[in-house]
Design an enzyme around this catalytic site. Sequence first.
Site, mmCIF file in Angstrom:
data_model
loop_
_atom_site.group_PDB
_atom_site.id
_atom_site.type_symbol
_atom_site.label_atom_id
_atom_site.label_comp_id
_atom_site.label_asym_id
_atom_site.label_seq_id
_atom_site.Cartn_x
_atom_site.Cartn_y
_atom_site.Cartn_z
ATOM 1 N N GLU A 242 10.490 18.473 -24.152
ATOM 2 C CA GLU A 242 9.686 18.881 -22.980
ATOM 3 C C GLU A 242 10.075 20.297 -22.549
ATOM 4 O OE1 GLU A 242 7.079 17.302 -21.675
ATOM 5 O OE2 GLU A 242 7.396 15.150 -21.940
ATOM 6 N N LYS B 76 7.619 23.574 -14.303
ATOM 7 C CA LYS B 76 6.797 22.384 -14.031
ATOM 8 C C LYS B 76 6.339 22.377 -12.563
ATOM 9 C CE LYS B 76 5.665 17.726 -14.426
ATOM 10 N NZ LYS B 76 5.845 16.414 -14.990
ATOM 11 N N ASN C 208 -0.154 19.018 -20.665
ATOM 12 C CA ASN C 208 -0.508 18.021 -21.679
ATOM 13 C C ASN C 208 -0.445 18.579 -23.096
ATOM 14 O OD1 ASN C 208 -1.008 16.159 -19.681
ATOM 15 N ND2 ASN C 208 -3.146 16.761 -19.455
ATOM 16 N N LYS D 52 3.622 12.098 -10.788
ATOM 17 C CA LYS D 52 2.806 11.173 -11.587
ATOM 18 C C LYS D 52 3.628 9.917 -11.795
ATOM 19 C CE LYS D 52 -0.198 13.865 -14.652
ATOM 20 N NZ LYS D 52 -0.463 14.185 -16.073
ATOM 21 N N HIS E 26 1.107 11.303 -27.631
ATOM 22 C CA HIS E 26 0.962 9.963 -27.041
ATOM 23 C C HIS E 26 0.405 8.979 -28.067
ATOM 24 C CE1 HIS E 26 0.998 10.935 -22.439
ATOM 25 N NE2 HIS E 26 2.179 10.613 -22.893
ATOM 26 N N HIS F 69 9.620 9.296 -26.727
ATOM 27 C CA HIS F 69 8.528 10.120 -26.199
ATOM 28 C C HIS F 69 8.660 11.582 -26.659
ATOM 29 C CE1 HIS F 69 5.469 11.549 -23.438
ATOM 30 N NE2 HIS F 69 6.314 12.458 -22.989
ATOM 31 N N GLU G 240 -4.297 17.398 -11.222
ATOM 32 C CA GLU G 240 -4.715 17.661 -12.608
ATOM 33 C C GLU G 240 -6.221 17.824 -12.758
ATOM 34 O OE1 GLU G 240 -2.281 15.836 -15.831
ATOM 35 O OE2 GLU G 240 -4.221 15.361 -16.720
ATOM 36 N N ARG H 204 -3.093 21.941 -14.311
ATOM 37 C CA ARG H 204 -1.995 21.030 -14.661
ATOM 38 C C ARG H 204 -2.157 20.479 -16.077
ATOM 39 N NH1 ARG H 204 0.988 16.444 -10.855
ATOM 40 N NH2 ARG H 204 2.402 15.741 -12.471
ATOM 41 N N HIS I 180 0.527 16.470 -26.118
ATOM 42 C CA HIS I 180 0.504 15.062 -25.704
ATOM 43 C C HIS I 180 -0.679 14.271 -26.246
ATOM 44 C CE1 HIS I 180 3.769 16.206 -23.042
ATOM 45 N NE2 HIS I 180 3.945 14.933 -22.753
ATOM 46 N N ARG J 212 0.812 -1.238 0.000
ATOM 47 C CA ARG J 212 0.000 0.000 0.000
ATOM 48 C C ARG J 212 0.836 1.275 0.000
ATOM 49 N NH1 ARG J 212 -3.707 -3.039 3.196
ATOM 50 N NH2 ARG J 212 -5.312 -3.768 1.743
HETATM 51 N N1 LIG Z 1 5.623 11.302 -14.974
HETATM 52 C C1 LIG Z 1 5.683 12.351 -15.776
HETATM 53 O O1 LIG Z 1 5.206 13.451 -15.430
HETATM 54 C C2 LIG Z 1 6.350 12.220 -17.111
HETATM 55 C C3 LIG Z 1 6.656 13.373 -17.854
HETATM 56 C C4 LIG Z 1 7.347 13.222 -19.057
HETATM 57 C C5 LIG Z 1 7.678 11.958 -19.513
HETATM 58 N N2 LIG Z 1 7.338 10.862 -18.790
HETATM 59 C C6 LIG Z 1 7.683 9.512 -19.242
HETATM 60 O O2 LIG Z 1 9.100 9.422 -19.339
HETATM 61 C C7 LIG Z 1 9.420 8.393 -20.261
HETATM 62 C C8 LIG Z 1 10.529 8.871 -21.155
HETATM 63 O O3 LIG Z 1 11.654 9.164 -20.367
HETATM 64 P P1 LIG Z 1 13.132 9.055 -20.977
HETATM 65 O O4 LIG Z 1 13.151 9.758 -22.261
HETATM 66 O O5 LIG Z 1 14.080 9.423 -19.913
HETATM 67 O O6 LIG Z 1 13.239 7.493 -21.335
HETATM 68 P P2 LIG Z 1 14.087 6.293 -20.716
HETATM 69 O O7 LIG Z 1 13.902 6.178 -19.282
HETATM 70 O O8 LIG Z 1 13.780 5.123 -21.570
HETATM 71 O O9 LIG Z 1 15.601 6.746 -20.951
HETATM 72 C C9 LIG Z 1 16.078 6.908 -22.246
HETATM 73 C C10 LIG Z 1 17.285 5.996 -22.536
HETATM 74 O O10 LIG Z 1 18.452 6.599 -21.994
HETATM 75 C C11 LIG Z 1 19.122 5.681 -21.140
HETATM 76 N N3 LIG Z 1 19.747 6.502 -20.111
HETATM 77 C C12 LIG Z 1 19.111 7.231 -19.155
HETATM 78 N N4 LIG Z 1 20.016 7.967 -18.491
HETATM 79 C C13 LIG Z 1 21.219 7.697 -19.031
HETATM 80 C C14 LIG Z 1 22.537 8.187 -18.789
HETATM 81 N N5 LIG Z 1 22.767 9.130 -17.883
HETATM 82 N N6 LIG Z 1 23.550 7.683 -19.528
HETATM 83 C C15 LIG Z 1 23.309 6.764 -20.500
HETATM 84 N N7 LIG Z 1 22.094 6.283 -20.798
HETATM 85 C C16 LIG Z 1 21.061 6.749 -20.058
HETATM 86 C C17 LIG Z 1 18.048 4.733 -20.668
HETATM 87 O O11 LIG Z 1 18.603 3.506 -20.277
HETATM 88 C C18 LIG Z 1 17.206 4.609 -21.930
HETATM 89 O O12 LIG Z 1 17.796 3.679 -22.800
HETATM 90 C C19 LIG Z 1 8.151 8.073 -21.022
HETATM 91 O O13 LIG Z 1 7.644 6.839 -20.573
HETATM 92 C C20 LIG Z 1 7.209 9.188 -20.637
HETATM 93 O O14 LIG Z 1 5.861 8.787 -20.660
HETATM 94 C C21 LIG Z 1 6.690 10.975 -17.609
#
Ligand SMILES: NC(=O)c1ccc[n+]([C@@H]2O[C@H](COP(=O)([O-])OP(=O)(O)OC[C@H]3O[C@@H](n4cnc5c(N)ncnc54)[C@H](O)[C@@H]3O)[C@@H](O)[C@H]2O)c1
Length: 358
Positions: free
Chosen positions: A182, A218, A236, A140, A243, A259, A228, A232, A239, A118
Site C-alpha cells: 500500500e 491517504k 483504488n 471506510k 481484489h 491483501h 469516493e 478518492r 485494486h 444505528r
Molecule cells: N478500509 C480501508 O480503507 C482499507 C485499506 C486497505 C486495506 N483494507 C483491508 O485491510 C485488510 C488487510 O489488513 P491486514 O493486512 O492488517 O490484515 P489482518 O488484519 O488480517 O492482519 C494481518 C495478520 O497480522 C496479525 N497482526 C496484526 N498486528 C499484529 C502485531 N502487531 N503483531 C503480531 N501479529 C499482528 C493479525 O492477527 C493477522 O493475522 C483487508 O481486509 C483489506 O481489505 C482496508
Amino acid sequence: MVQAQDFHMHPVFYGEPGVGQLGSFLDFHTRPGTGIFILTDENTRRHCLPVLLEKWPEGNQARVLEIPAGEATKNLQTCEPLWQSLTNSFADRHSILINLGGGVVCDLGGFTASVFKRGIRFIHCPTSLMAMCDAAIGGKTGVDLGPLKNMIGTFSQPMAVFIDPDFLETLPEREIHNGFAEMLKHGLIAEASYFDELVKCGPDEVTPEHLRISVEIKSDIVIRDPLEKNFRKALNFGHTIGHALESHSLEHDATPLLHGEALMLGMLCETIISEKMEILPEAAAGHIIAGLEQFIPEYAFTESTLDAVEALILHDKKNRGNKPSFTLLKQTGTVITDQQVPEEIVREALEETATMAG
Ligand SMILES: NC(=O)c1ccc[n+]([C@@H]2O[C@H](COP(=O)([O-])OP(=O)(O)OC[C@H]3O[C@@H](n4cnc5c(N)ncnc54)[C@H](O)[C@@H]3O)[C@@H](O)[C@H]2O)c1
C-alpha cells in the site's frame, strides 16, 4: 448518511507516546461510566493488548472482545456475536469500541460499531503496517460477502486513529511486506520520489517517517473526496485486479495471497494495462515495472485463475453496471480514474503478470 460538506476528517495521533495518548483523549471525550470495549483478534490480543494496557492502564476496565484472525473471518457471521456481546454488556449509544488490530479488525470493528444501535463511536488503534499506513485512515468500514471483497460496509469516521509503531515489533515479516504494497501505491498515485525512495529501501527499511508520508498522502486524498465520488478513486489503483485475485485465492489456495500481495500483482497488471491503453508512456511503465517486480510474490496462475479473475472483476464495487472501471497511471504519481478497458487488453496484461509472477 454523511454528506461531503459535513465531513470532518478524524484526527490521527502519531508519534510519542503513541497509544499512551488514548487515556487523555478519552477523558476529554467521554463522561465517567462510558462503556469502553476493545476488539482484538487472537494475535493482537496476545501481542498488542499488553502493550496497549501498559501505556493505558485504565484500559484494564474495558471489556475485551475477540475474533479469529485473518481475512476469512471478515464477514457478517463474525459481526453477529459481537453485536450480541455488546447487547449483553448493555452497550449504549455513548459506548465506544476500540479496534486494536490489523485491517481486518479495523474494517470489521468499524462496521460493527457503525451500525450497532444505528451507530456508536469507535477508535482505531492499528497494529499492522497495512492498517497503520492505509486501512485505519479515511473511514471506510466493511466486510466481505462470500469471496467478494468489502461488499457490505459504510463510510463512517472513527473518533480518532492512534498510530503507534511499537506494535510493529511483533508483526511477522510477511505482514511487513504486505503493508509495504500500500505504501508503494501511495507513491505511485501521488508522489514519484516517494515511490523511488521506497523501491530503494525495500520493506525491511521502512521508517516511521515513511509511515507518516503514507498517512499524509491517504489523508489528503480522503479530505478532498471523502465519499469516493471522484478523486478518492485514485486509491483504488491496483485494486480492480488485486481484489479479484485476492477473492480467487481466498477460495482456492491453501495459503491464500494476503491483501497486499494480491495488490502488488494488481498494481503490476494495471501498470501494464496503463501502458497498453497508451495512457502511461513506455519509459515510465518500464521504470515502474522494474521497481514493482522486485517485490511481487511468486504466484502460479493457471488458465482457470485468469478466467476467474476476469469473471470476478465484473463484481467490483467501482463498476457501473457490469462494466469494469479501472484507475490507471498517467505517470508515476498521477492517475486517471473511471477507465474502461477492452477485455483483450485485460487478458494480455494478466498473462504478462502471470509470467512475471511464475
Ligand atoms: N478500509 C480501508 O480503507 C482499507 C485499506 C486497505 C486495506 N483494507 C483491508 O485491510 C485488510 C488487510 O489488513 P491486514 O493486512 O492488517 O490484515 P489482518 O488484519 O488480517 O492482519 C494481518 C495478520 O497480522 C496479525 N497482526 C496484526 N498486528 C499484529 C502485531 N502487531 N503483531 C503480531 N501479529 C499482528 C493479525 O492477527 C493477522 O493475522 C483487508 O481486509 C483489506 O481489505 C482496508
